[in-house]
Design an enzyme around this catalytic site. Structure first.
Site, PDB file in Angstrom:
ATOM      1  N   ILE A 124      -3.985  -5.836   9.426  1.00 26.95           N
ATOM      2  CA  ILE A 124      -3.077  -4.942   8.717  1.00 26.95           C
ATOM      3  C   ILE A 124      -3.841  -4.459   7.493  1.00 26.95           C
ATOM      4  O   ILE A 124      -4.063  -5.196   6.546  1.00 26.95           O
ATOM      5  CB  ILE A 124      -1.760  -5.658   8.372  1.00 26.95           C
ATOM      6  N   TYR A 154       4.417 -12.689   5.218  1.00 32.02           N
ATOM      7  CA  TYR A 154       3.265 -12.061   4.566  1.00 32.02           C
ATOM      8  C   TYR A 154       2.910 -12.862   3.327  1.00 32.02           C
ATOM      9  O   TYR A 154       3.694 -12.936   2.380  1.00 32.02           O
ATOM     10  CB  TYR A 154       3.637 -10.610   4.228  1.00 32.02           C
ATOM     11  N   LYS A 191       0.926 -12.494   8.298  1.00 31.79           N
ATOM     12  CA  LYS A 191      -0.129 -11.667   7.719  1.00 31.79           C
ATOM     13  C   LYS A 191      -0.768 -12.494   6.613  1.00 31.79           C
ATOM     14  O   LYS A 191      -0.135 -12.804   5.598  1.00 31.79           O
ATOM     15  CB  LYS A 191       0.411 -10.360   7.145  1.00 31.79           C
ATOM     16  N   THR A 234       0.818  -1.200   0.000  1.00 26.80           N
ATOM     17  CA  THR A 234       0.000   0.000   0.000  1.00 26.80           C
ATOM     18  C   THR A 234       0.856   1.256   0.000  1.00 26.80           C
ATOM     19  O   THR A 234       0.429   2.314  -0.466  1.00 26.80           O
ATOM     20  CB  THR A 234      -0.946   0.009   1.212  1.00 26.80           C
TER      21      THR A 234
END
Length: 308
Positions: A216, A146, A174, A58
């Protein structure tokens, strides 16, 4: 620098709740807008955000060079100044580069790192295991792996996650698959002190109700206070409040992905008057056909937009 969490054992990260994956503010000419970055960190702290991730997908990490990447991590850590934990994105498709970024994050005082699966080169499961093991054994900082196969082209298998959870220093996962059944299975199989975080806003509340530590989030960039309340409700098992807030945010969770992230979230923050919304190529501005969708979603979530 001593990190915010005061961790001496490297095995776990005591972060829970709403954790925005921070966008990267840019000036009109595409340079980093550090003044706005500082203001956004302050805003998140005021709104009760639990921790911040800097330099995730992001944050447009793919379009920043290494010096800018490091600058972003350093600026957020220094400006946060211990007021909340900072998790640095240090993933790369080269293990050597991921190690360098992870060492830098530790050196400037980040509290943990978030390391996405190596992308494009599509390593085997053994390659993924060895990649993360190499990082964890060489840098003394809690590491969150992740898994986001929709962006990377590689899926971190459940069996590999379970193997990684045995390595000291690997703190959590994540999970951005959006697969609740799969997430539930992992929550039951992983050690109780291994942290699982949702990386999918649409299913995050459900995963937290099932035992995930937090979210998250992309959406928390725009409505940090409301997302904090949603995460707190889910973590506390307050199902009626989860339902109430979810009705307000469901459309925004969808609208922020009508085009590639972070195109919509930067447009939303610009429309709110919080930043310019500038992107770097190959990312391009939000298509005009989606603007009314974002405006409606923001209104439903209770965001009052300034007049144009």
């Amino acid at each position: 620098m001593t990190n915010t969490l005061g961790i001496t054992s490297l095995t776990r990260v005591p972060v829970s709740g709403s954790v925005p994956a921070l966008v990267t503010p840019m000036n009109i000419d595409g340079t980093l807008d550090i003044a706005t970055l500082h203001a956004m960190v302050d805003w998140h702290i005021e709104e009760g955000t639990s921790a911040l991730v800097v330099m995730g997908s992001t944050g447009e990490s793919a379009t920043l060079d290494s010096s800018e990447h490091c600058q972003m991590v350093r600026e957020v850590v220094e400006h946060a100044a211990g007021r909340l934990p900072v998790i640095a994105g240090t993933g790369a498709n080269s293990t050597r580069e991921a190690l360098e970024l992870t060492r830098y994050a530790k050196d400037v005082g980040a509290d943990a790192v978030l390391s996405v699966t190596p992308y494009y080169n599509r390593p085997t499961q053994e390659g993924l295991y060895q990649h993360y093991r190499k990082i964890a054994e060489n840098v003394e900082i809690p590491l969150i792996v992740y898994n986001v196969p929709g962006r990377t082209g590689v899926d971190l298998a459940d069996d590999t996650v379970l193997r990684l959870a045995e390595i000291p220093g690997i703190a959590g996962l994540k999970d951005a698959t959006g697969d609740i059944a799969r997430g539930t299975k992992l929550l039951h199989m992983l050690p109780n002190n291994f942290s699982v975080y949702s990386g999918d806003d649409e299913t995050a509340a459900a995963l937290m109700l099932l035992g995930a530590k937090g979210n998250i989030s992309v959406t928390a960039n725009v409505i940090p206070g409301l997302m904090r309340k949603l995460c707190d409700a889910a973590r506390n098992g307050d199902v009626p409040l989860v339902r109430l807030i979810s009705r307000k945010v469901y459309l925004l969770n969808q609208a922020l992905f009508v085009q590639s992230n972070p195109i919509p979230v930067k447009w939303a923050l610009a429309r709110m008057g919080r930043m310019t919304g500038t992107l770097r190529l190959p990312l391009t501005p939000l298509g005009s056909e989606w603007e009314s969708v974002l405006v409606r979603a923001l209104a439903l979530a209770g965001v009052e937009l300034p007049a144009q």
